[in-house]
Design a protein around this motif. Structure first.
Motif, PDB file in Angstrom:
ATOM      1  N   THR A 261       0.832  -1.210   0.000  1.00  0.00           N
ATOM      2  CA  THR A 261       0.000   0.000   0.000  1.00  0.00           C
ATOM      3  C   THR A 261       0.861   1.251   0.000  1.00  0.00           C
ATOM      4  OG1 THR A 261      -1.665  -1.212   1.276  1.00  0.00           O
ATOM      5  CG2 THR A 261      -1.906   1.176   1.153  1.00  0.00           C
ATOM      6  N   SER A 262       1.861   1.294   0.871  1.00  0.00           N
ATOM      7  CA  SER A 262       2.745   2.456   0.953  1.00  0.00           C
ATOM      8  C   SER A 262       3.594   2.587  -0.307  1.00  0.00           C
ATOM      9  CB  SER A 262       3.639   2.348   2.184  1.00  0.00           C
ATOM     10  OG  SER A 262       2.879   2.314   3.373  1.00  0.00           O
ATOM     11  N   ALA A 263       4.104   1.470  -0.808  1.00  0.00           N
ATOM     12  CA  ALA A 263       4.932   1.516  -2.014  1.00  0.00           C
ATOM     13  C   ALA A 263       4.123   1.991  -3.217  1.00  0.00           C
ATOM     14  CB  ALA A 263       5.531   0.143  -2.287  1.00  0.00           C
ATOM     15  N   GLU A 264       2.852   1.611  -3.257  1.00  0.00           N
ATOM     16  CA  GLU A 264       1.989   2.035  -4.354  1.00  0.00           C
ATOM     17  C   GLU A 264       1.883   3.554  -4.399  1.00  0.00           C
ATOM     18  OE1 GLU A 264      -2.698   1.614  -4.864  1.00  0.00           O
ATOM     19  OE2 GLU A 264      -1.672  -0.314  -5.120  1.00  0.00           O
ATOM     20  N   LEU A 429       5.199   2.616 -16.331  1.00  0.00           N
ATOM     21  CA  LEU A 429       3.863   2.228 -16.774  1.00  0.00           C
ATOM     22  C   LEU A 429       2.996   1.997 -15.542  1.00  0.00           C
ATOM     23  CD1 LEU A 429       1.934   1.288 -19.109  1.00  0.00           C
ATOM     24  CD2 LEU A 429       2.785  -1.030 -18.663  1.00  0.00           C
ATOM     25  N   THR A 430       1.953   2.793 -15.383  1.00  0.00           N
ATOM     26  CA  THR A 430       1.016   2.633 -14.275  1.00  0.00           C
ATOM     27  C   THR A 430      -0.272   2.021 -14.806  1.00  0.00           C
ATOM     28  OG1 THR A 430       1.927   4.534 -13.088  1.00  0.00           O
ATOM     29  CG2 THR A 430      -0.287   3.817 -12.475  1.00  0.00           C
ATOM     30  N   VAL A 431      -0.654   0.890 -14.236  1.00  0.00           N
ATOM     31  CA  VAL A 431      -1.857   0.173 -14.652  1.00  0.00           C
ATOM     32  C   VAL A 431      -2.898   0.294 -13.544  1.00  0.00           C
ATOM     33  CG1 VAL A 431      -2.823  -2.040 -15.388  1.00  0.00           C
ATOM     34  CG2 VAL A 431      -0.464  -1.435 -16.002  1.00  0.00           C
ATOM     35  N   SER A 432      -4.103   0.701 -13.893  1.00  0.00           N
ATOM     36  CA  SER A 432      -5.160   0.869 -12.895  1.00  0.00           C
ATOM     37  C   SER A 432      -6.469   0.306 -13.429  1.00  0.00           C
ATOM     38  CB  SER A 432      -5.322   2.351 -12.541  1.00  0.00           C
ATOM     39  OG  SER A 432      -5.661   3.105 -13.691  1.00  0.00           O
ATOM     40  N   ALA A 434      -8.196  -2.276 -11.824  1.00  0.00           N
ATOM     41  CA  ALA A 434      -8.471  -3.635 -11.345  1.00  0.00           C
ATOM     42  C   ALA A 434      -9.178  -3.541 -10.002  1.00  0.00           C
ATOM     43  CB  ALA A 434      -7.179  -4.426 -11.217  1.00  0.00           C
ATOM     44  N   ASN A 435     -10.452  -3.835  -9.980  1.00  0.00           N
ATOM     45  CA  ASN A 435     -11.253  -3.767  -8.760  1.00  0.00           C
ATOM     46  C   ASN A 435     -11.452  -5.182  -8.233  1.00  0.00           C
ATOM     47  OD1 ASN A 435     -13.727  -3.771  -7.066  1.00  0.00           O
ATOM     48  ND2 ASN A 435     -13.753  -1.585  -7.566  1.00  0.00           N
ATOM     49  N   ARG A 436     -11.014  -5.424  -6.999  1.00  0.00           N
ATOM     50  CA  ARG A 436     -11.025  -6.791  -6.473  1.00  0.00           C
ATOM     51  C   ARG A 436     -12.348  -7.212  -5.851  1.00  0.00           C
ATOM     52  NH1 ARG A 436      -8.299  -6.985  -0.865  1.00  0.00           N
ATOM     53  NH2 ARG A 436      -8.445  -4.860  -0.087  1.00  0.00           N
ATOM     54  N   ALA A 437     -13.358  -6.345  -5.893  1.00  0.00           N
ATOM     55  CA  ALA A 437     -14.632  -6.661  -5.243  1.00  0.00           C
ATOM     56  C   ALA A 437     -15.274  -7.913  -5.807  1.00  0.00           C
ATOM     57  CB  ALA A 437     -15.586  -5.480  -5.358  1.00  0.00           C
ATOM     58  N   THR A 438     -15.157  -8.108  -7.116  1.00  0.00           N
ATOM     59  CA  THR A 438     -15.842  -9.241  -7.747  1.00  0.00           C
ATOM     60  C   THR A 438     -14.890 -10.383  -8.105  1.00  0.00           C
ATOM     61  OG1 THR A 438     -15.604  -8.200  -9.930  1.00  0.00           O
ATOM     62  CG2 THR A 438     -17.618  -7.732  -8.694  1.00  0.00           C
ATOM     63  N   ILE A 439     -13.651 -10.303  -7.613  1.00  0.00           N
ATOM     64  CA  ILE A 439     -12.668 -11.339  -7.915  1.00  0.00           C
ATOM     65  C   ILE A 439     -12.596 -12.302  -6.731  1.00  0.00           C
ATOM     66  CG2 ILE A 439     -10.254 -11.823  -8.421  1.00  0.00           C
ATOM     67  CD1 ILE A 439     -10.071  -9.060  -9.711  1.00  0.00           C
ATOM     68  N   SER A 440     -12.750 -13.568  -6.991  1.00  0.00           N
ATOM     69  CA  SER A 440     -12.693 -14.572  -5.924  1.00  0.00           C
ATOM     70  C   SER A 440     -11.241 -14.880  -5.599  1.00  0.00           C
ATOM     71  CB  SER A 440     -13.416 -15.855  -6.355  1.00  0.00           C
ATOM     72  OG  SER A 440     -14.787 -15.613  -6.532  1.00  0.00           O
ATOM     73  N   GLY A 441     -10.797 -14.386  -4.456  1.00  0.00           N
ATOM     74  CA  GLY A 441      -9.471 -14.731  -3.972  1.00  0.00           C
ATOM     75  C   GLY A 441      -8.349 -13.949  -4.628  1.00  0.00           C
ATOM     76  N   SER A 442      -7.157 -14.536  -4.579  1.00  0.00           N
ATOM     77  CA  SER A 442      -5.944 -13.872  -5.034  1.00  0.00           C
ATOM     78  C   SER A 442      -5.875 -13.834  -6.560  1.00  0.00           C
ATOM     79  CB  SER A 442      -4.724 -14.596  -4.462  1.00  0.00           C
ATOM     80  OG  SER A 442      -4.766 -14.612  -3.051  1.00  0.00           O
ATOM     81  N   PHE A 443      -5.090 -12.882  -7.057  1.00  0.00           N
ATOM     82  CA  PHE A 443      -4.963 -12.709  -8.508  1.00  0.00           C
ATOM     83  C   PHE A 443      -3.718 -11.887  -8.788  1.00  0.00           C
ATOM     84  CE2 PHE A 443      -7.324  -9.155  -6.832  1.00  0.00           C
ATOM     85  CZ  PHE A 443      -6.868  -8.048  -7.534  1.00  0.00           C
ATOM     86  N   TYR A 444      -3.442 -11.624 -10.056  1.00  0.00           N
ATOM     87  CA  TYR A 444      -2.363 -10.699 -10.375  1.00  0.00           C
ATOM     88  C   TYR A 444      -2.710  -9.861 -11.589  1.00  0.00           C
ATOM     89  CZ  TYR A 444      -0.616 -14.013 -13.979  1.00  0.00           C
ATOM     90  OH  TYR A 444      -0.490 -14.846 -15.073  1.00  0.00           O
ATOM     91  N   LEU A 482     -10.553  -1.084  -2.711  1.00  0.00           N
ATOM     92  CA  LEU A 482     -10.732  -2.173  -3.672  1.00  0.00           C
ATOM     93  C   LEU A 482      -9.900  -2.008  -4.939  1.00  0.00           C
ATOM     94  CD1 LEU A 482     -14.592  -2.617  -3.388  1.00  0.00           C
ATOM     95  CD2 LEU A 482     -12.827  -4.102  -2.433  1.00  0.00           C
ATOM     96  N   GLU A 483      -9.471  -0.795  -5.237  1.00  0.00           N
ATOM     97  CA  GLU A 483      -8.728  -0.554  -6.468  1.00  0.00           C
ATOM     98  C   GLU A 483      -7.273  -0.973  -6.311  1.00  0.00           C
ATOM     99  OE1 GLU A 483      -9.740   0.539  -9.442  1.00  0.00           O
ATOM    100  OE2 GLU A 483     -11.832   0.723  -8.823  1.00  0.00           O
ATOM    101  N   VAL A 484      -6.778  -1.696  -7.310  1.00  0.00           N
ATOM    102  CA  VAL A 484      -5.390  -2.144  -7.321  1.00  0.00           C
ATOM    103  C   VAL A 484      -4.653  -1.400  -8.425  1.00  0.00           C
ATOM    104  CG1 VAL A 484      -3.845  -4.102  -7.701  1.00  0.00           C
ATOM    105  CG2 VAL A 484      -5.984  -4.410  -6.420  1.00  0.00           C
ATOM    106  N   THR A 485      -3.504  -0.839  -8.088  1.00  0.00           N
ATOM    107  CA  THR A 485      -2.665  -0.142  -9.056  1.00  0.00           C
ATOM    108  C   THR A 485      -1.314  -0.819  -9.109  1.00  0.00           C
ATOM    109  OG1 THR A 485      -3.775   1.962  -8.567  1.00  0.00           O
ATOM    110  CG2 THR A 485      -1.663   2.075  -9.720  1.00  0.00           C
TER     111      THR A 485
END
Length: 532
Positions: A261-264, A429-432, A434-444, A482-485
């Motif tokens: 979180t801090s590194a992001e 390159l910053t990628v944004s 990806a909302n984890r609310a509807t994702i079951s479990g871990s991902f990348y 919920l947002e992953v960057t």
């Protein structure tokens, strides 16, 4: 003070040391599961079985573990110490070893130490145990799996979901197997596991090792020249787990070293002529996903649908014994960072970072039991449920800063990689999106560069793993984060137009869709390039 023990590379333990380690783990796993020192109780601190506020309060994270905040390294150090003390009650002097995840054996050889892959263990020193009333020197290997002694019920609210319930008697599993035992999953899981058990242990271990080594090695790409007419190819850009482990040692301060979180935020605000910061939690997440069964599409490994190993989820990862050897390596990297940054006796949190993202109890995962919501975290925050020798005073990060005070040391630490100073200018390159609310479990999240000469072949520019909960919607506070960057370095001079011209593809890779999705909940991933 008692004599200091040395934590060693598990592959370098003597036969006598391995026997002691196996015996200590076996005894913990055989204890009454309600005993405070039992493997069931200690493993359960991390996630399930949910206790405290997390048991029934939808605002709380389910377990005591800290992820995505500044307590990540220190809480897990206290956790390992708690387990190690319990092991030493069974076999005095035993030390937790680490799995060296970046040596040549891991990246080029066997990948995972053999003792962690063998389903049974035979003592050759005369040691015997009693199983079902019979004395034997051969036992189920307690470093390979744990058999649940009690049922665990997955309690997620306000949307109950029992995928990570566990009936008594089932074993922890790794890729390519599945550990889903919710009411609607049992038949599918049994059919899946029967299919792969029929291949034999040698084949499934080979598949596991290939998946781990793909994560370690595959994410390195040779970019094409940055500009048309440029003939000298730029140097390869490493993007895999090994490189991330080494790069985390260069994180400039504890806050951004400690958590994603801090590194992001640091990378979002990256100053000119700086390099992307890699926190130690990032490669940590990747190994969890690699062992748990989330796959990187590769020319060298087949895709397995339905692999759901326990290491891939926060709720159950700590029941797989490999968790502790993985985290012992993370603790070794933490200690190496402390040594190289002269913070072995005190961790510095500068005032400018005291309220940085990753310093609040609701950041990323939501508060853990014993910690109020919306509480600022510091080195004096309690590392629940761990207490000092008086049995009441909470352990804090200050108590675990210097490992000598905890009675252990490491046999070695990784060498600090040599880097050019000042850092070379680069593009980011910053990628944004990806909302984890509807994702079951871990991902990348990954960015892929197509090979212009080989249609259909892609190379990963970068990969960011997210170790998550099976159903994040069950934690109300998590819904605020919920947002992953993700941030990936690119060759100097690349722009948005260059990324578009080269056809870079952005995807979220999940268990259900290992080949990736370009949109989540109808929202396509977005990118932005800036030169720093």
């Amino acid at each position: 003070m008692a004599q200091r023990i040395t934590r060693k590379d598990i592959r370098k333990l003597s036969e006598a040391e391995l026997n002691q380690l196996v015996l200590a783990f076996y005894r913990l796993q055989s204890m009454d599961p309600d005993h405070e020192d039992s493997y069931f109780q200690i493993a359960g601190y991390h996630g399930e079985p949910f206790r405290g506020a997390g048991y029934s309060n939808p605002s709380w994270w389910g377990g005591y573990c800290n992820h995505g905040n500044i307590l990540f390294p220190t809480w897990h150090r206290a956790y390992l110490y708690r387990l190690e003390r319990a092991l030493q009650k069974q076999v005095p002097g035993v030390a937790l070893p680490y799995w060296d995840e970046i040596d040549k054996y891991a990246t080029e050889g066997g990948g995972i130490p053999e003792v962690l892959l063998a389903p049974s263990w035979t003592f050759n020193d005369g040691t015997t145990v009693v199983i079902d009333g019979k004395e034997t020197s051969t036992i189920p290997n307690p470093l390979h799996h744990y058999t649940f002694q009690k049922k665990i019920t997955d309690r997620l609210r306000p949307f109950p979901d029992a995928d990570y319930s566990k009936p008594a008697g089932v074993e922890t599993v790794r890729f390519p197997f599945s550990g889903l035992y919710g009411a609607e999953d049992i038949a599918t899981t049994e059919a899946h596991n029967d299919k792969y058990e029929a291949l034999g242990i040698d084949k499934t271990n080979e598949m596991l090792v290939k998946n781990v080594q793909t994560w370690l090695n595959e994410a390195t790409y040779q970019p094409a020249p940055a500009r048309l007419g440029q003939h000298d190819p730029p140097a390869p850009l490493p993007a895999g787990v090994k490189d991330r482990y080494l790069r985390c040692l260069e994180a400039p301060n504890y806050v951004v070293f400690s958590n994603t979180t801090s590194a992001e935020r640091w990378n979002d605000d990256l100053p000119p002529h700086s390099e992307v910061v890699v926190p130690v939690e990032s490669p940590h997440n990747m190994i969890h996903l690699a062992v748990g069964g989330i796959q990187i599409p590769s020319q060298n490994a087949s895709t397995v649908q339905g692999a759901n190993g326990d290491m891939g989820e926060n709720d159950t990862s700590s029941f797989d014994p490999i968790f502790y050897f993985h985290h012992c390596f993370i603790d070794r990297m933490f200690w190496a960072w402390q040594v190289y940054h002269n913070q072995t006796d005190d961790l510095k949190i500068d005032p400018e970072f005291a309220q940085y993202p990753g310093t609040n109890s609701v950041d990323s995962q939501g508060p853990t039991p014993g910690v109020p919501g919306n509480q600022w975290l510091s080195l004096d925050s309690p590392l629940s449920p761990f207490v000092r020798s008086d049995g009441q005073t909470p352990v804090t990060s200050r108590d675990v800063i210097n490992i000598a005070n905890l009675g252990y040391e490491y046999d070695s630490i990784p060498e600090l990689p040599l880097r050019h100073a000042p850092p070379k200018p680069q593009a980011l390159l910053t990628v944004s999106g990806a909302n984890r609310a509807t994702i079951s479990g871990s991902f990348y999240v990954a960015a892929w560069l197509p090979d212009p000469h080989k249609p259909g072949l892609e190379y990963p520019i970068g990969i960011e793993a997210v170790l998550s909960r099976w159903h994040v919607a069950g934690c109300a506070n998590c819904n605020n984060h919920l947002e992953v960057t993700a941030h990936f370095p690119l060759p100097q001079g690349w722009t948005n137009d260059e990324v578009e011209r080269r056809g870079v593809r952005l995807r979220v890779h999940t268990r259900e869709r290992p080949k990736g999705l370009e949109s989540v909940s109808g929202r396509k991933l977005k990118f932005e390039v800036k030169n720093v």
